[in-house]
Design a protein around this motif. Structure first.
Motif, PDB file in Angstrom:
ATOM      1  N   ARG A 126       0.871  -1.198   0.000  1.00 46.76           N
ATOM      2  CA  ARG A 126       0.000   0.000   0.000  1.00 46.76           C
ATOM      3  C   ARG A 126       0.898   1.235   0.000  1.00 46.76           C
ATOM      4  NH1 ARG A 126      -5.352  -0.646   0.450  1.00 46.76           N
ATOM      5  NH2 ARG A 126      -6.187  -2.683   1.092  1.00 46.76           N
ATOM      6  N   GLU A 127       1.212   1.733  -1.195  1.00 41.28           N
ATOM      7  CA  GLU A 127       2.187   2.814  -1.344  1.00 41.28           C
ATOM      8  C   GLU A 127       1.623   4.060  -2.017  1.00 41.28           C
ATOM      9  OE1 GLU A 127       6.277   0.225  -1.906  1.00 41.28           O
ATOM     10  OE2 GLU A 127       5.118   0.729  -3.704  1.00 41.28           O
ATOM     11  N   ILE A 128       0.390   4.039  -2.492  1.00 43.19           N
ATOM     12  CA  ILE A 128      -0.156   5.158  -3.252  1.00 43.19           C
ATOM     13  C   ILE A 128      -0.902   6.101  -2.316  1.00 43.19           C
ATOM     14  CG2 ILE A 128      -1.629   5.821  -5.195  1.00 43.19           C
ATOM     15  CD1 ILE A 128      -1.277   3.005  -6.308  1.00 43.19           C
ATOM     16  N   GLY A 129      -0.470   7.371  -2.283  1.00 47.58           N
ATOM     17  CA  GLY A 129      -1.077   8.357  -1.403  1.00 47.58           C
ATOM     18  C   GLY A 129      -2.169   9.161  -2.085  1.00 47.58           C
ATOM     19  N   VAL A 130      -2.702  10.161  -1.383  1.00 54.79           N
ATOM     20  CA  VAL A 130      -3.836  10.941  -1.880  1.00 54.79           C
ATOM     21  C   VAL A 130      -3.526  11.626  -3.195  1.00 54.79           C
ATOM     22  CG1 VAL A 130      -5.332  12.931  -1.422  1.00 54.79           C
ATOM     23  CG2 VAL A 130      -4.808  11.331   0.417  1.00 54.79           C
ATOM     24  N   TRP A 131      -2.411  12.369  -3.236  1.00 52.73           N
ATOM     25  CA  TRP A 131      -2.122  13.154  -4.433  1.00 52.73           C
ATOM     26  C   TRP A 131      -1.772  12.268  -5.623  1.00 52.73           C
ATOM     27  CZ3 TRP A 131      -3.842  17.835  -4.625  1.00 52.73           C
ATOM     28  CH2 TRP A 131      -3.990  18.573  -3.441  1.00 52.73           C
ATOM     29  N   SER A 132      -1.040  11.189  -5.369  1.00 56.43           N
ATOM     30  CA  SER A 132      -0.719  10.266  -6.460  1.00 56.43           C
ATOM     31  C   SER A 132      -1.976   9.594  -6.994  1.00 56.43           C
ATOM     32  CB  SER A 132       0.275   9.198  -5.985  1.00 56.43           C
ATOM     33  OG  SER A 132       1.518   9.766  -5.672  1.00 56.43           O
ATOM     34  N   PHE A 133      -2.856   9.199  -6.076  1.00 52.10           N
ATOM     35  CA  PHE A 133      -4.087   8.530  -6.498  1.00 52.10           C
ATOM     36  C   PHE A 133      -4.989   9.499  -7.247  1.00 52.10           C
ATOM     37  CE2 PHE A 133      -7.949   5.824  -5.298  1.00 52.10           C
ATOM     38  CZ  PHE A 133      -7.599   4.819  -6.181  1.00 52.10           C
ATOM     39  N   ALA A 134      -5.083  10.735  -6.759  1.00 56.09           N
ATOM     40  CA  ALA A 134      -5.889  11.749  -7.448  1.00 56.09           C
ATOM     41  C   ALA A 134      -5.336  12.015  -8.843  1.00 56.09           C
ATOM     42  CB  ALA A 134      -5.922  13.042  -6.634  1.00 56.09           C
ATOM     43  N   ALA A 135      -4.006  12.066  -8.954  1.00 55.22           N
ATOM     44  CA  ALA A 135      -3.384  12.322 -10.265  1.00 55.22           C
ATOM     45  C   ALA A 135      -3.668  11.199 -11.250  1.00 55.22           C
ATOM     46  CB  ALA A 135      -1.873  12.506 -10.098  1.00 55.22           C
ATOM     47  N   THR A 136      -3.617   9.959 -10.771  1.00 54.72           N
ATOM     48  CA  THR A 136      -3.887   8.836 -11.671  1.00 54.72           C
ATOM     49  C   THR A 136      -5.353   8.819 -12.104  1.00 54.72           C
ATOM     50  OG1 THR A 136      -4.270   7.332  -9.796  1.00 54.72           O
ATOM     51  CG2 THR A 136      -2.044   7.419 -10.688  1.00 54.72           C
ATOM     52  N   ILE A 137      -6.251   9.231 -11.203  1.00 51.30           N
ATOM     53  CA  ILE A 137      -7.670   9.305 -11.567  1.00 51.30           C
ATOM     54  C   ILE A 137      -7.885  10.381 -12.631  1.00 51.30           C
ATOM     55  CG2 ILE A 137      -9.996   9.852 -10.745  1.00 51.30           C
ATOM     56  CD1 ILE A 137      -9.159   8.681  -8.016  1.00 51.30           C
ATOM     57  N   ILE A 138      -7.280  11.550 -12.425  1.00 47.83           N
ATOM     58  CA  ILE A 138      -7.388  12.618 -13.426  1.00 47.83           C
ATOM     59  C   ILE A 138      -6.823  12.147 -14.755  1.00 47.83           C
ATOM     60  CG2 ILE A 138      -6.542  14.915 -14.070  1.00 47.83           C
ATOM     61  CD1 ILE A 138      -6.613  15.633 -11.091  1.00 47.83           C
ATOM     62  N   ASN A 139      -5.700  11.449 -14.697  1.00 53.05           N
ATOM     63  CA  ASN A 139      -5.047  10.972 -15.922  1.00 53.05           C
ATOM     64  C   ASN A 139      -5.935  10.029 -16.712  1.00 53.05           C
ATOM     65  OD1 ASN A 139      -2.984  10.514 -17.820  1.00 53.05           O
ATOM     66  ND2 ASN A 139      -2.191   8.789 -16.653  1.00 53.05           N
ATOM     67  N   VAL A 140      -6.647   9.150 -16.004  1.00 57.17           N
ATOM     68  CA  VAL A 140      -7.451   8.152 -16.702  1.00 57.17           C
ATOM     69  C   VAL A 140      -8.816   8.703 -17.125  1.00 57.17           C
ATOM     70  CG1 VAL A 140      -8.721   7.044 -14.813  1.00 57.17           C
ATOM     71  CG2 VAL A 140      -7.821   5.639 -16.668  1.00 57.17           C
ATOM     72  N   VAL A 141      -9.261   9.797 -16.489  1.00 56.60           N
ATOM     73  CA  VAL A 141     -10.536  10.421 -16.876  1.00 56.60           C
ATOM     74  C   VAL A 141     -10.318  11.416 -18.018  1.00 56.60           C
ATOM     75  CG1 VAL A 141     -12.428  11.909 -16.124  1.00 56.60           C
ATOM     76  CG2 VAL A 141     -11.605  10.097 -14.622  1.00 56.60           C
ATOM     77  N   VAL A 142      -9.297  12.265 -17.872  1.00 55.44           N
ATOM     78  CA  VAL A 142      -9.007  13.259 -18.909  1.00 55.44           C
ATOM     79  C   VAL A 142      -8.189  12.582 -20.009  1.00 55.44           C
ATOM     80  CG1 VAL A 142      -8.011  15.532 -19.410  1.00 55.44           C
ATOM     81  CG2 VAL A 142      -9.018  15.074 -17.172  1.00 55.44           C
ATOM     82  N   GLY A 143      -8.869  11.874 -20.871  1.00 53.61           N
ATOM     83  CA  GLY A 143      -8.210  11.198 -21.981  1.00 53.61           C
ATOM     84  C   GLY A 143      -8.256  12.032 -23.243  1.00 53.61           C
ATOM     85  N   GLY A 144      -8.042  11.392 -24.368  1.00 51.09           N
ATOM     86  CA  GLY A 144      -8.053  12.112 -25.628  1.00 51.09           C
ATOM     87  C   GLY A 144      -9.422  12.631 -26.023  1.00 51.09           C
ATOM     88  N   GLY A 145     -10.497  12.131 -25.389  1.00 48.79           N
ATOM     89  CA  GLY A 145     -11.843  12.514 -25.779  1.00 48.79           C
ATOM     90  C   GLY A 145     -12.142  13.989 -25.598  1.00 48.79           C
ATOM     91  N   ILE A 146     -11.542  14.625 -24.578  1.00 48.94           N
ATOM     92  CA  ILE A 146     -11.840  16.027 -24.316  1.00 48.94           C
ATOM     93  C   ILE A 146     -11.360  16.925 -25.449  1.00 48.94           C
ATOM     94  CG2 ILE A 146      -9.695  16.433 -23.048  1.00 48.94           C
ATOM     95  CD1 ILE A 146     -13.198  18.005 -22.483  1.00 48.94           C
TER      96      ILE A 146
END
Length: 433
Positions: A19-39
């Motif tokens: 368990r190594e992923i913190g709040v900011w890292s997890f938030a960044a990965t969520i943003i990365n996977v939501v904000v894809g090429g579609g926008i």
């Protein structure tokens, strides 16, 4: 399923993971996977449906997705286990519904991976053609999938760090678009004209939901999140609130720069920034390509954990549930997901792969919303005090109804395909038993 049994199964499922992923890292990965090429293409489609009313459609979509986010935040704090929404539904309703939800989740992820990888290669070929287009396309697809796979094989922390860095890189052109374009907006272009029929406005909201999906992919890595009972809800709400503000800003600036021309623009953001200065067009074009490549990094971080969870629960071969002693990641699951995604990218095209992926998220979100209510009712808390959402019942109802509307607005063949996939997943569960 009793709480004790759920805890034992979650501990077994996540054994060996770090368990190594913190709040900011997890938030960044969520943003990365939501904000894809579609926008980079969505503003034109939204303007084509409702014109200058598009930012309001995004806001309405934000309310619908916000309800789903709240349900996932509470469920994720109660069952922070590998598999994400699969784990929530299984803990609430049993192994059968959980398996079906998990199959739809992984199917959505791998279809999207194939579509985004194909779009990434097609964009690079169009920008910088080198030799035969078909050969270059194959090389690019294989190369980008090998890169993100290699990084994620080194460890969850490395995968999350890469996704975090690439999130910053991919956001730069979008923030430049908003920051620079805002000074060139023509206020007349932002004034809604005429009436919009409810059908068009509803279609625009559903189209918007497509651009907001993706958080379920990263929730699948919840078994590697530190202090998940706090990190999951905080990161999820932080990320999705940021995405909503960014999307509304992008739509508003694009509308303000292009006006009625936005509805027919093939590359809306590039054409809109071209109003400011033609030299800025390549920035958006390259940004779109980078965005798609960065998206794959988060997908290969989150989605293989679904296969891993399935294997740990006895639904898939044992090898997929094994964790590498040195890197503490499910190596076989990562390689399997990446290989299938690569094959889909080589064989298919962006449009139909991503469309199928988007529709497949509807039953996943429905399951997550219903599971959140059931988990609270049974007071399931695997690690610590759970995050409690005010008005959870209302949020769950809004989320479920919005996803039913999304399915209803699909094409008949797409709806048939969706229910066929659900039926096949159900059959596989009984056969596997």
């Amino acid at each position: 399923m009793a709480t004790t049994a759920i805890k034992e199964e979650a501990v077994h499922r996540d054994a060996g993971l770090a368990r190594e992923i913190g709040v900011w890292s997890f938030a960044a990965t969520i943003i990365n996977v939501v904000v894809g090429g579609g926008i980079f293409a969505a503003p034109a489609a939204l303007a084509g449906s409702v014109g200058a009313w598009a930012p309001f459609a995004l806001l309405a979509c934000g309310i619908a997705m916000g309800a789903i986010v709240l349900c996932c935040a509470e469920a994720g704090s109660r069952v922070p286990s590998s598999g994400g929404t699969y784990a929530y539904v299984e803990a609430a309703f049993g192994r059968g519904p959980g398996f079906v939800c998990g199959m739809m989740l992984w199917l959505s992820c791998v279809l999207a991976a194939g579509g985004i990888a194909a779009a990434f290669a097609d964009a690079i070929v169009a920008l910088y053609p080198v030799g035969p287009a078909g050969v270059q396309r194959v090389v690019l697809i294989v190369a980008v999938m090998m890169l993100v796979t290699g990084i994620n094989l080194r460890g969850a922390r490395e995968g999350a760090r890469f996704a975090g860095v690439m999130t910053v890189v991919k956001l730069v052109p979008l923030l430049v678009f908003v920051g620079v374009g805002a000074f060139w907006i023509d206020p007349q272009n932002l004034k809604p004209t005429g009436e919009v029929d409810p059908g068009s406005f509803g279609a625009a909201i559903i189209l918007s939901i497509f651009t907001f999906s993706g958080m379920e992919t990263m929730l699948s890595a919840s078994g590697e999140v530190s202090r998940p009972e706090k990190t999951v809800p905080r990161a999820l709400m932080l990320a999705m609130a940021g995405v909503l503000l960014l999307y509304i800003a992008i739509q508003t600036v694009a509308q303000g720069l292009l006006g009625p021309q936005l509805a027919t623009a093939k590359e809306p953001l590039a054409q809109a920034l071209g109003v400011v200065h033609p030299a800025l067009i390549p920035l958006i074009a390259v940004g779109a390509a980078i965005s798609r490549g960065a998206w794959l990094g988060s997908d290969v971080l989150g989605a293989p954990r679904i296969l891993f969870a399935f294997a740990r629960d006895g639904f898939l071969p044992v090898a997929l549930g094994q964790v590498n002693d040195r890197t503490q990641v499910p190596t076989a699951a990562i390689l399997t997901h990446a290989t299938i995604g690569t094959a889909l990218a080589l064989a298919g095209e962006f449009t139909w792969l991503v469309l199928l992926s988007a529709l497949a998220t509807a039953p996943i979100y429905i399951g997550a919303c219903l599971a959140a209510v059931k988990l609270r009712r049974e007071d399931v808390q695997l690690i610590g005090p759970a995050f409690r959402v005010p008005g959870l019942g209302i949020a769950s109802a809004v989320g479920v109804l919005s996803m039913i509307a999304l399915i209803a607005l699909g094409q008949p063949n797409e709806i048939i395909g969706l229910f066929a996939a659900i039926g096949l997943s159900t059959l596989l569960y009984f056969l596997r038993r």
